[in-house]
Structure formats: structure tokens, C-alpha cells
Motif scaffolding. Structure first.
Motif, PDB file in Angstrom:
ATOM      1  N   GLY A  38      -2.962  10.239  -3.706  1.00 57.73           N
ATOM      2  CA  GLY A  38      -1.536   9.978  -3.541  1.00 57.73           C
ATOM      3  C   GLY A  38      -1.040   9.172  -4.734  1.00 57.73           C
ATOM      4  O   GLY A  38      -1.761   8.323  -5.241  1.00 57.73           O
ATOM      5  N   ILE A  39       0.166   9.463  -5.201  1.00 54.87           N
ATOM      6  CA  ILE A  39       0.751   8.655  -6.276  1.00 54.87           C
ATOM      7  C   ILE A  39       2.095   8.142  -5.781  1.00 54.87           C
ATOM      8  O   ILE A  39       2.979   8.915  -5.422  1.00 54.87           O
ATOM      9  CB  ILE A  39       0.933   9.477  -7.566  1.00 54.87           C
ATOM     10  N   ILE A  40       2.219   6.803  -5.718  1.00 54.00           N
ATOM     11  CA  ILE A  40       3.462   6.214  -5.222  1.00 54.00           C
ATOM     12  C   ILE A  40       4.048   5.267  -6.265  1.00 54.00           C
ATOM     13  O   ILE A  40       3.358   4.869  -7.201  1.00 54.00           O
ATOM     14  CB  ILE A  40       3.271   5.487  -3.878  1.00 54.00           C
ATOM     15  N   ILE A  68      -4.111   2.666   2.456  1.00 53.56           N
ATOM     16  CA  ILE A  68      -3.519   1.610   3.292  1.00 53.56           C
ATOM     17  C   ILE A  68      -3.242   0.356   2.474  1.00 53.56           C
ATOM     18  O   ILE A  68      -2.142  -0.196   2.475  1.00 53.56           O
ATOM     19  CB  ILE A  68      -4.452   1.245   4.479  1.00 53.56           C
ATOM     20  N   GLN A  69      -4.283  -0.066   1.744  1.00 53.34           N
ATOM     21  CA  GLN A  69      -4.198  -1.262   0.909  1.00 53.34           C
ATOM     22  C   GLN A  69      -3.060  -1.143  -0.112  1.00 53.34           C
ATOM     23  O   GLN A  69      -2.233  -2.043  -0.255  1.00 53.34           O
ATOM     24  CB  GLN A  69      -5.536  -1.361   0.178  1.00 53.34           C
ATOM     25  N   ILE A  70      -3.020   0.000  -0.806  1.00 45.96           N
ATOM     26  CA  ILE A  70      -2.048   0.192  -1.882  1.00 45.96           C
ATOM     27  C   ILE A  70      -0.623   0.253  -1.322  1.00 45.96           C
ATOM     28  O   ILE A  70       0.308  -0.323  -1.890  1.00 45.96           O
ATOM     29  CB  ILE A  70      -2.360   1.480  -2.677  1.00 45.96           C
ATOM     30  N   CYS A  71      -0.464   0.935  -0.203  1.00 42.77           N
ATOM     31  CA  CYS A  71       0.869   1.040   0.386  1.00 42.77           C
ATOM     32  C   CYS A  71       1.381  -0.317   0.839  1.00 42.77           C
ATOM     33  O   CYS A  71       2.565  -0.623   0.692  1.00 42.77           O
ATOM     34  CB  CYS A  71       0.868   2.032   1.546  1.00 42.77           C
ATOM     35  N   SER A 106       4.792  11.123  -3.401  1.00 44.52           N
ATOM     36  CA  SER A 106       5.754  11.029  -2.312  1.00 44.52           C
ATOM     37  C   SER A 106       6.277   9.609  -2.144  1.00 44.52           C
ATOM     38  O   SER A 106       5.667   8.636  -2.592  1.00 44.52           O
ATOM     39  CB  SER A 106       5.102  11.484  -1.012  1.00 44.52           C
ATOM     40  N   HIS A 107       7.427   9.497  -1.504  1.00 52.72           N
ATOM     41  CA  HIS A 107       7.949   8.191  -1.114  1.00 52.72           C
ATOM     42  C   HIS A 107       7.665   7.940   0.360  1.00 52.72           C
ATOM     43  O   HIS A 107       7.987   6.890   0.887  1.00 52.72           O
ATOM     44  CB  HIS A 107       9.450   8.126  -1.376  1.00 52.72           C
ATOM     45  N   ASP A 108       7.085   8.948   0.999  1.00 54.66           N
ATOM     46  CA  ASP A 108       6.796   8.841   2.424  1.00 54.66           C
ATOM     47  C   ASP A 108       5.398   8.233   2.594  1.00 54.66           C
ATOM     48  O   ASP A 108       4.389   8.932   2.573  1.00 54.66           O
ATOM     49  CB  ASP A 108       6.882  10.251   3.037  1.00 54.66           C
ATOM     50  N   LEU A 109       5.365   6.892   2.736  1.00 60.16           N
ATOM     51  CA  LEU A 109       4.079   6.188   2.725  1.00 60.16           C
ATOM     52  C   LEU A 109       3.201   6.565   3.912  1.00 60.16           C
ATOM     53  O   LEU A 109       1.985   6.601   3.810  1.00 60.16           O
ATOM     54  CB  LEU A 109       4.314   4.672   2.691  1.00 60.16           C
ATOM     55  N   ASP A 110       3.828   6.866   5.058  1.00 59.75           N
ATOM     56  CA  ASP A 110       3.042   7.224   6.249  1.00 59.75           C
ATOM     57  C   ASP A 110       2.168   8.443   5.981  1.00 59.75           C
ATOM     58  O   ASP A 110       0.980   8.453   6.326  1.00 59.75           O
ATOM     59  CB  ASP A 110       3.974   7.524   7.439  1.00 59.75           C
ATOM     60  N   THR A 111       2.777   9.473   5.368  1.00 59.76           N
ATOM     61  CA  THR A 111       1.978  10.673   5.100  1.00 59.76           C
ATOM     62  C   THR A 111       0.913  10.400   4.048  1.00 59.76           C
ATOM     63  O   THR A 111      -0.178  10.946   4.118  1.00 59.76           O
ATOM     64  CB  THR A 111       2.830  11.876   4.630  1.00 59.76           C
ATOM     65  N   VAL A 112       1.238   9.545   3.079  1.00 63.48           N
ATOM     66  CA  VAL A 112       0.237   9.212   2.057  1.00 63.48           C
ATOM     67  C   VAL A 112      -0.987   8.579   2.728  1.00 63.48           C
ATOM     68  O   VAL A 112      -2.120   8.958   2.455  1.00 63.48           O
ATOM     69  CB  VAL A 112       0.836   8.282   0.976  1.00 63.48           C
ATOM     70  N   ILE A 113      -0.730   7.630   3.640  1.00 63.55           N
ATOM     71  CA  ILE A 113      -1.833   6.957   4.329  1.00 63.55           C
ATOM     72  C   ILE A 113      -2.638   7.945   5.170  1.00 63.55           C
ATOM     73  O   ILE A 113      -3.862   7.946   5.163  1.00 63.55           O
ATOM     74  CB  ILE A 113      -1.295   5.799   5.213  1.00 63.55           C
ATOM     75  N   LYS A 114      -1.900   8.816   5.841  1.00 61.38           N
ATOM     76  CA  LYS A 114      -2.552   9.759   6.757  1.00 61.38           C
ATOM     77  C   LYS A 114      -3.334  10.832   6.004  1.00 61.38           C
ATOM     78  O   LYS A 114      -4.412  11.243   6.400  1.00 61.38           O
ATOM     79  CB  LYS A 114      -1.474  10.428   7.627  1.00 61.38           C
ATOM     80  N   PHE A 115      -2.778  11.258   4.870  1.00 57.97           N
ATOM     81  CA  PHE A 115      -3.248  12.482   4.234  1.00 57.97           C
ATOM     82  C   PHE A 115      -4.197  12.229   3.060  1.00 57.97           C
ATOM     83  O   PHE A 115      -5.104  13.026   2.816  1.00 57.97           O
ATOM     84  CB  PHE A 115      -2.004  13.257   3.769  1.00 57.97           C
ATOM     85  N   CYS A 116      -4.017  11.107   2.351  1.00 52.05           N
ATOM     86  CA  CYS A 116      -4.756  10.934   1.101  1.00 52.05           C
ATOM     87  C   CYS A 116      -6.034  10.131   1.272  1.00 52.05           C
ATOM     88  O   CYS A 116      -6.170   9.332   2.194  1.00 52.05           O
ATOM     89  CB  CYS A 116      -3.871  10.245   0.063  1.00 52.05           C
ATOM     90  N   SER A 117      -6.967  10.348   0.328  1.00 50.11           N
ATOM     91  CA  SER A 117      -8.210   9.596   0.367  1.00 50.11           C
ATOM     92  C   SER A 117      -8.182   8.434  -0.621  1.00 50.11           C
ATOM     93  O   SER A 117      -8.998   7.534  -0.570  1.00 50.11           O
ATOM     94  CB  SER A 117      -9.394  10.509   0.051  1.00 50.11           C
ATOM     95  N   ALA A 126      -2.080  -0.446  -9.438  1.00 52.01           N
ATOM     96  CA  ALA A 126      -3.212  -0.568  -8.516  1.00 52.01           C
ATOM     97  C   ALA A 126      -3.780   0.796  -8.199  1.00 52.01           C
ATOM     98  O   ALA A 126      -3.100   1.814  -8.284  1.00 52.01           O
ATOM     99  CB  ALA A 126      -2.754  -1.260  -7.227  1.00 52.01           C
ATOM    100  N   ASP A 127      -5.069   0.794  -7.826  1.00 51.56           N
ATOM    101  CA  ASP A 127      -5.788   2.024  -7.552  1.00 51.56           C
ATOM    102  C   ASP A 127      -6.764   1.702  -6.427  1.00 51.56           C
ATOM    103  O   ASP A 127      -7.600   0.824  -6.570  1.00 51.56           O
ATOM    104  CB  ASP A 127      -6.527   2.436  -8.845  1.00 51.56           C
ATOM    105  N   GLY A 128      -6.629   2.370  -5.287  1.00 49.20           N
ATOM    106  CA  GLY A 128      -7.542   2.026  -4.197  1.00 49.20           C
ATOM    107  C   GLY A 128      -7.278   2.831  -2.950  1.00 49.20           C
ATOM    108  O   GLY A 128      -6.749   3.938  -3.030  1.00 49.20           O
ATOM    109  N   SER A 129      -7.638   2.251  -1.809  1.00 52.53           N
ATOM    110  CA  SER A 129      -7.454   2.982  -0.553  1.00 52.53           C
ATOM    111  C   SER A 129      -5.963   3.011  -0.214  1.00 52.53           C
ATOM    112  O   SER A 129      -5.243   2.048  -0.465  1.00 52.53           O
ATOM    113  CB  SER A 129      -8.239   2.313   0.567  1.00 52.53           C
TER     114      SER A 129
END
Lengths: 266, 257
Positions: free
Chosen positions: B67-69, B242-245, B214-225, B237-240
């Protein structure tokens, strides 16, 4: 020279896209029009009729010294290849600008946009040619083996066209002034090319302009071979071939140098 | 569809690598000769440099869902453009290995006057498919897009949701190694969105590398590794996910961010 071969190879690799782009060009143009592709024939035909009236009936420009070629035919033989050239270059100049969303998003060799535009114009040319063939039959123009010269002349013309098209397409992406400048150049170029008048009435001291202008050489060569049944002036044609290759090299070089930045400036 | 075995075998391969990458745009201040010529003679500055990406390095392994936010204009789309090979870096290197299918600004390759059928062939060719590959997948593309009844209509009559459905359907049938998704699932009805995410889960299982902006953080958390946070042209930052969001939400309130 190597760059030309490399570009040619990458276009061959993407030939499916080239074909799709060409058919997009052709299909999309006359959608939602009643006469559709018939416009391709109607347009030069109307041009020819009006020009014949203006230049032959009113201004009484002679055709060729010792021949009995009707002016309409004399004009049309030159007008069709000229239209192929002028529409190819002007449309190519817009081809990159018009495909801006694509250029910004997806990678493919950008020259495909220019080449597909030229191929679409070549197909238009082939359609318009049918009228010329009907004229030939009607005026009983003798068909000779020298007609085959048309193929190398047309190929040389296409090399020249491609070179200019690549240059103007890339330049127009940077400055939109280019498209207006080009329209001006093309409209003036029409008059220094022997299209509405024969090449042999040009005064000797101006002949050099016509030697250096490849379009003039091509147009003259079409007339000599198609209408005159003679072989063309090989020396002029050779110079035109060299000028065409230089144009293609310069055009392609300019295009390739800027290709990487197209997405940033479009 | 790809068999999962060879991709599992390649699981640790780096498919995308940015090394100290900087991207500058030189924006021409004067767009026409009329403005440009006087500026040239008066010795004014004719170009504005804008740094879109500043010394960025990261790697993406095969099969990752990245995910890239980040805020608008931070350089996310520039990263995707560099991966797609559309633009070249000013400094540093970008390395990409595999067939890329970009789902950026859907319908970029569509022509409004052509029918949906003609556009499928056109868009497929733009994405690098052969005529034959498109023919073989044609029915499946149409079925996925649910546009069977409109297939011979010029797409200028389509709604933006229908555009998106057609574009997505073509893009997923290119059997990509790397799928780039930029903010596109925002349009389209919830049912179709659901279907797209199902398809993307399927891709994930098959080891396709996915880049998701995406700007949709929920989907990023749900969908990305994994997740990258970009701000002001820099990799923050670069990481998990949940942490990054969480970090993003916290820093967003900071006005200098």
C-alpha cells in the motif's frame, strides 16, 4: 542509421498495437456521420474541381509542354500525393498531444502514435486513388511499365513524411505554437511545389529551390511516370532520397531524445 | 491463470527496486513563444524545478501487496509512473521485473466514439496483449464487466462506473506479474467493488505483486501486507499497514506535515 533499425524493430514488436491504433484512427473519424468514409473521396474531388476552375479556366495555366493531358488530371496526380503528405504531417503533429492521457499512464513506443497516423492517411490516399484510376480509364491514359516507378517514389515520400512528422509531433508537445507554425509552413509550401503549375515553367534561376524541395521532386516524378509514361529524373530523385534519409535521422533523433520526458511535459 | 508453484518458488525475488531515486520535473514557466522570447532576452528564469521524489530507496518482493499512502501531491503517482516506465528518473535507478498491468486512471486508452467491443481490443493492445489473447479472453472480460447488453454501444454513452468496470475487466485479464492500482475503486457500486477485491485476493493467492495507492486507510490495512508513507516527496515510513496508517493519522494533524 542504427537508431532507425532499432526503432523499426520495437515498432514491429508492438505491431498489434500499431494495427489497433490505426484502426482506431480510421473507425473513429467518421462515426456519427452519414457519408462516412466517402468524405475521403469527396474532399480531394471538390478541391480538384474548384482549383481546376481557378487555375485552368481563369488563370489558364498550361499543363505540360507537348502533351494533351487535361488540367484536372494533371492537377489531381499531384494533389493526391501532396494531400497525403500535408495531412500526414499536420495530423501527426497533433497525435501525441491528443493521446496525452495514454502517454502519461502507459508505456509503449511513442512513435507508434505517429506511424499509425501516417498509415491511416495512407489508407485514405488509397481510397482517393480509386477516383484517379477512373479518370485514367476515362481519359484513356496509356499504361506503361514506368508506372512501377510510383512505388519507390512513394516510399521515399513516406520516409520524408515520417521524418518531418516525428519532429513536429515531439516539438508540438513542448510548444503548442508549432501546430500553428506548421499550418503556415504547409500552406506556403503548397505554392513552392509544382502542384497547380508544371515544373518546367519555373525560371532557371529559381530551379534550385525545386531541386532541394523533396516534395517538388516527388510530385514531378509522379507526373513524369504516371502521365508522361517516362522514367523519372533519377538524379533529382537520388538527391530527394538523401534529403529524406537525413530528415528521418534528424526527426527520429530529436524524437528519441525527448521521448523519456513526454509524460512529464504533455 | 498462473499456477501458484513457480511463483512460490520465486517468493523471495525482488521485483521492484528503487535505489536513491530522485525525480525532478522542470516546469516551463512560459508556455508560449510570446512569453518565452522576452524572458530569454531579459535573462529571466525560464524553468522551475520541482522535486517530486527526493532520494527514495525501497524494494518490493514478489507476491507482496504494497500500500502507498500520503497526502495529495506527495509523489505517490510519480512512483507508479516510474514503475510503469512512463517517465525516467532524474537520479538513481529503478528496476522492474515482470509484466506490469497499470490500472491508473481507468479508461486512459479508451476512445469515446468506439464501441465497448472495439475498445476492449484497443485497450488490450495498449496493455501489450495480442489480438489472439484478447479474443480468447473476450467472453470472460465482458462477463466480468457485466456490460453484456451494452457491448456494441459507443462508450461515450457510458457512466463513469461503467467505464471503470470495463477498464478493470481488461486490465485483470492481462495476467500481470505486477498490478498497479491507483485510487480507482472509488467509483463503481459496492457490489462491483466487492467483486474487484475478490479478484485481487485471488491475484494475491497466485503470487501477483500488487501496488495499491489509496486514501482509504481501512482497505489498505485490510488488504495490504506492507505499507509506505510518502510525504513532501520523501519516504517517511515503511512497515506494517496498521502501524503506518496510525502514524499517518497522527502526523496529519501536524500542520507542517
Amino acid at each position: 542509421m542504427l537508431a532507425i533499425v532499432q526503432e523499426f524493430q520495437s515498432v514491429i514488436k508492438w505491431r498489434e498495437l500499431l494495427w489497433q491504433m490505426t484502426s482506431r484512427e480510421i473507425k473513429a473519424r467518421y462515426k456519427q456521420s452519414i457519408l462516412g468514409y466517402f468524405w475521403v473521396i469527396l474532399n480531394p474531388l471538390a478541391q480538384m474541381l474548384v482549383m481546376s476552375f481557378a487555375f485552368s479556366v481563369i488563370l489558364r495555366i498550361p499543363t505540360n509542354s507537348a502533351s494533351h493531358i487535361p488540367y484536372t488530371l494533371f492537377l489531381y496526380t499531384a494533389l493526391l500525393p501532396w494531400n497525403l503528405f500535408s495531412t500526414s504531417v499536420t495530423s501527426s503533429a497533433m497525435s501525441l498531444v491528443n493521446s496525452a492521457p495514454l502517454i502519461r499512464k502507459i508505456y509503449f513506443p511513442r512513435s507508434i502514435l505517429v506511424i499509425s497516423t501516417i498509415i491511416a492517411k495512407l489508407i485514405d490516399f488509397a481510397f482517393a486513388l480509386t477516383v484517379l484510376i477512373i479518370f485514367f480509364i476515362f481519359f484513356k491514359i496509356p499504361i506503361t511499365l514506368n508506372l512501377l516507378w510510383v512505388i519507390p517514389i512513394l516510399l521515399t515520400q513516406l520516409i520524408f513524411t515520417l521524418g518531418l512528422s516525428l519532429f513536429f509531433a515531439a516539438a508540438n508537445l513542448i510548444y503548442r505554437d508549432i501546430q500553428y507554425l506548421l499550418a503556415l509552413i504547409i500552406s506556403l509550401w503548397f505554392y513552392i511545389t509544382p502542384i497547380v503549375y508544371p515544373a518546367d515553367i519555373v525560371p532557371n534561376r529559381f530551379k534550385f529551390i525545386f531541386q532541394l524541395n523533396p516534395m517538388s521532386v516527388f510530385v514531378n516524378a509522379y507526373r513524369q511516370t504516371v502521365l508522361g509514361g517516362k522514367s523519372p529524373d533519377l538524379f533529382s530523385l537520388f538527391i530527394a532520397l538523401i534529403v529524406s534519409f537525413i530528415t528521418l535521422s534528424v526527426g527520429l533523433l530529436y524524437f528519441k531524445q525527448r521521448e523519456n520526458t513526454f509524460a512529464d511535459i504533455v | 491463470m498462473k499456477t501458484p508453484l513457480p511463483t512460490l518458488f520465486n517468493m523471495n525475488n525482488t521485483v521492484i527496486k528503487f535505489t536513491n531515486l530522485t525525480k525532478k520535473f522542470s516546469l516551463q514557466k512560459q508556455k508560449t513563444f510570446k512569453e518565452f522570447l522576452p524572458a530569454l532576452f531579459l535573462g529571466e528564469q525560464t524553468k522551475n524545478n520541482f522535486i517530486a521524489l527526493d532520494n527514495i530507496s525501497f524494494k518490493v518482493k514478489s507476491g507482496e501487496t504494497l500500500g502507498i499512502i500520503g497526502p495529495n501531491g506527495s509523489g505517490k503517482s510519480t512512483i507508479l509512473k516510474l514503475i510503469a516506465g512512463v517517465t525516467a528518473p532524474t537520479k538513481g535507478k529503478v528496476y522492474v521485473n515482470g509484466r506490469i498491468s497499470p490500472l491508473i486512471e481507468l479508461g486512459a486508452g479508451f476512445h469515446p466514439e468506439l464501441t465497448a467491443r472495439e475498445n476492449i481490443f484497443l485497450n488490450g493492445a495498449i496493455l501489450g496483449l495480442s489480438q489472439k489473447e484478447i479474443e480468447n479472453n473476450f467472453n470472460s472480460i465482458v462477463k466480468f464487466s457485466e456490460l453484456e447488453e451494452f457491448i456494441d454501444q459507443p462508450i461515450k454513452f457510458f457512466s463513469s462506473g461503467m467505464y471503470m468496470r470495463l477498464g478493470f475487466s481488461v486490465a485483470i485479464h492481462t495476467h500481470p506479474d505486477i498490478l498497479i492500482i491507483d485510487e480507482i475503486l472509488a467509483v463503481g457500486d459496492p457490489n462491483f467493488q466487492q467483486k474487484c477485491f475478490q479478484k485481487m485476493e485471488e491475484f494475491k493467492k497466485n503470487g501477483v505483486t500488487i501496488l495499491y495507492v489509496s486514501h482509504d486507510l481501512d482497505t489498505v490495512i485490510k488488504f495490504c501486507s506492507r505499507c509506505l508513507l510518502i510525504s513532501h516527496s520523501k519516504l517517511i515510513a515503511d512497515g506494517s499497514p496498521i502501524q503506518i496508517c496510525q502514524q499517518y493519522l497522527k502526523e496529519k494533524t501536524n500542520p507542517s506535515f
